[in-house]
Design a protein around this motif. Structure first.
Motif, mmCIF file in Angstrom:
data_model
loop_
_atom_site.group_PDB
_atom_site.id
_atom_site.type_symbol
_atom_site.label_atom_id
_atom_site.label_comp_id
_atom_site.label_asym_id
_atom_site.label_seq_id
_atom_site.Cartn_x
_atom_site.Cartn_y
_atom_site.Cartn_z
ATOM 1 N N VAL A 1 1.090 -1.087 0.104
ATOM 2 C CA VAL A 1 0.157 -0.136 0.115
ATOM 3 C C VAL A 1 0.791 1.301 0.149
ATOM 4 O O VAL A 1 1.807 1.573 0.859
ATOM 5 N N PRO A 2 0.761 2.139 -0.857
ATOM 6 C CA PRO A 2 1.655 3.347 -1.012
ATOM 7 C C PRO A 2 1.402 4.324 0.234
ATOM 8 O O PRO A 2 0.442 4.467 0.853
ATOM 9 N N GLY A 3 2.726 4.932 0.537
ATOM 10 C CA GLY A 3 2.532 6.076 1.508
ATOM 11 C C GLY A 3 2.720 5.177 2.794
ATOM 12 O O GLY A 3 2.944 4.061 3.058
ATOM 13 N N ASN B 1 7.401 3.444 9.847
ATOM 14 C CA ASN B 1 7.966 2.915 8.696
ATOM 15 C C ASN B 1 7.742 1.452 8.448
ATOM 16 O O ASN B 1 8.375 0.467 8.052
ATOM 17 N N HIS B 2 6.303 1.336 8.415
ATOM 18 C CA HIS B 2 5.559 0.202 8.074
ATOM 19 C C HIS B 2 4.684 0.109 6.907
ATOM 20 O O HIS B 2 3.977 1.146 6.977
ATOM 21 N N ILE C 1 10.472 -1.025 6.672
ATOM 22 C CA ILE C 1 11.763 -0.420 5.788
ATOM 23 C C ILE C 1 12.391 0.614 6.671
ATOM 24 O O ILE C 1 11.651 1.392 7.487
ATOM 25 N N ASP C 2 13.835 0.406 6.451
ATOM 26 C CA ASP C 2 14.726 1.433 7.378
ATOM 27 C C ASP C 2 15.832 1.984 6.510
ATOM 28 O O ASP C 2 16.450 1.021 5.672
ATOM 29 N N VAL C 3 16.303 2.919 6.701
ATOM 30 C CA VAL C 3 17.488 3.436 6.007
ATOM 31 C C VAL C 3 18.898 2.640 6.458
ATOM 32 O O VAL C 3 18.792 2.347 7.868
ATOM 33 N N SER C 4 19.830 2.238 5.782
ATOM 34 C CA SER C 4 21.133 1.899 6.394
ATOM 35 C C SER C 4 22.227 2.488 5.664
ATOM 36 O O SER C 4 22.064 2.764 4.538
#
Length: 417
Positions: A12-14, A81-82, A255-258
């Motif tokens: 689902v976007p966003g 961030n899910h 999702i997370d930045v790394s």
């Protein structure tokens, strides 16, 4: 890769927004208050009485039901961030995959399976797009026409110089029920089917694994629009971490930045200058000292390099050592057309065989492949292969730079969302 077979599975976007009441009780897999996880016994020592009771047939975890919804306090809005995963109904079909010769890295295994799916698209896969975890597990939306029989296929990968042939064996294992997971998420059953969660994780990781450079549970891509050098031939790559998580009523993708350190794609001469702090290679007009050679060897040993002196053929090798002697005096046994074996220097060989006069004959050579085969390459004909993660320990300065760069990137990411 899995667009056709998994076309109804999407995000689902966003960002996911949740209305939460402070003090609200949560759902999930937590142990009851006062209960501690069982400890494992030490091999060779008798287990205490408390532990012997815990050493019993392993039971499947039962998720406790949520007792009630919180009503106290003020409702606030959270941004998480899910992202929700829309699951199709029905089953997935799980197949076991065996590749011979084995012990190939996951990247090569994915190339093998991708080539196999394309080669046998009509005969075996009915134009379906299965997903693969890089090791042994393959999932398909629809059953393959092989039934439950074991099928052996031959796959050829093009390589530098000669092609590589692999034998791939596929066998049906089980059906994975998506409906059972939906039942568990809605609270109708208490047992969570972890094999279904594993299958969904493979589905969601398949395309990023084919597109980006996977490291653990994260994916990275080469820098575009930014450049953060760490020194010593290393640089910062940014990527993202993802994992599939069950939640109340739905599956979520976290999702997370790394960020991590990779080796720069550059010539070995430039790599040498960075490691030994040379502003220019022309400053070094004499052979390396022992301390310089040891430092350089420590950094480049184990890395992959590609040759540049054979035109379009960019064959890759792994560095196993650096020679003590420079190219102009380093010799190796050369077999002549007559069958006679003579000692030849690396510099003379490249001049006679490749019509190449070395610019830096006073620098050492890279020994590549197996040490007993005496394969030597001058530094100036080698480049560092792109996409190699740095697994060696960073210096204190490099660690400090990595932390600062990561903090700035994360702040920019938060500001843009």
């Amino acid at each position: 890769m899995y667009q056709q077979s998994m076309q109804s599975m999407s995000l689902v976007p966003g960002t996911q927004q949740k209305s939460v009441t402070p003090g609200q009780s949560g759902a999930g897999g937590t142990l009851p208050q006062g209960q501690q996880p069982a400890q494992q016994g030490v091999v060779g020592q008798p287990a205490p009485a408390q532990q012997q009771a815990a050493i019993a047939p392993r039971q499947q975890f039962m998720c406790p039901r949520r007792p009630n919804h919180g009503v106290e306090g003020r409702a606030i809005l959270l941004r998480a961030n899910h992202f929700q995963i829309r699951m199709p109904r029905g089953d997935l079909h799980h197949y076991d995959v065996s590749i011979q010769p084995d012990k190939c890295p996951r990247r090569v295994n994915r190339e093998i399976i991708d080539t196999m799916v394309k080669a046998y698209s009509t005969k075996i896969f009915n134009n379906a797009k299965p997903v693969f975890d890089g090791r042994k597990n393959l999932y398909s939306r629809d059953p393959l026409p092989i039934g439950r029989d074991k099928v052996e296929l031959e796959v050829t990968l093009p390589g530098e110089g000669k092609d590589r042939v692999f034998k791939v064996t596929i066998k049906w294992v089980a059906k994975v029920s998506l409906f059972a997971l939906e039942q568990a998420l809605e609270g109708r059953i208490q047992t969570i089917p972890f094999e279904t969660i594993q299958a969904l994780d493979v589905v969601m990781r398949h395309l990023p694994s084919m597109t980006y450079t996977p490291v653990g549970r994260s994916f990275f891509s080469a820098p575009e629009g930014y450049y953060h050098p760490l020194g010593g031939g290393r640089e910062v790559w940014f990527g993202f971490h993802q994992s599939v998580r069950p939640s109340m009523w739905k599956m979520m993708l976290n999702i997370d930045v790394s960020a991590t350190a990779f080796y720069k794609s550059q010539s070995v001469i430039e790599f040498l200058c960075e490691v030994l702090d040379f502003r220019d290679i022309n400053e070094q007009r004499r052979p390396l000292t022992d301390s310089q050679r040891v430092k350089f060897t420590k950094e480049i040993k184990g890395l992959k390099v590609e040759i540049t002196h054979c035109g379009s053929m960019r064959r890759k090798y792994r560095v196993c050592n650096v020679t003590r002697r420079p190219a102009q005096t380093q010799t190796f046994p050369l077999q002549l057309e007559s069958g006679q074996t003579v000692e030849c220097t690396v510099a003379k060989y490249f001049k006679d065989r490749h019509k190449l006069n070395l610019q830096y004959p006073y620098l050492p050579c890279l020994q590549v492949g197996q040490e007993q085969k005496h394969t030597y390459l001058p530094l100036e004909v080698c480049n560092i292969v792109a996409g190699q993660r740095c697994i060696k320990k960073l210096t204190d300065m490099q660690t400090s730079t990595m932390i600062k760069v990561s903090q700035i990137s994360y702040c920019l990411y938060i500001a843009s969302t």
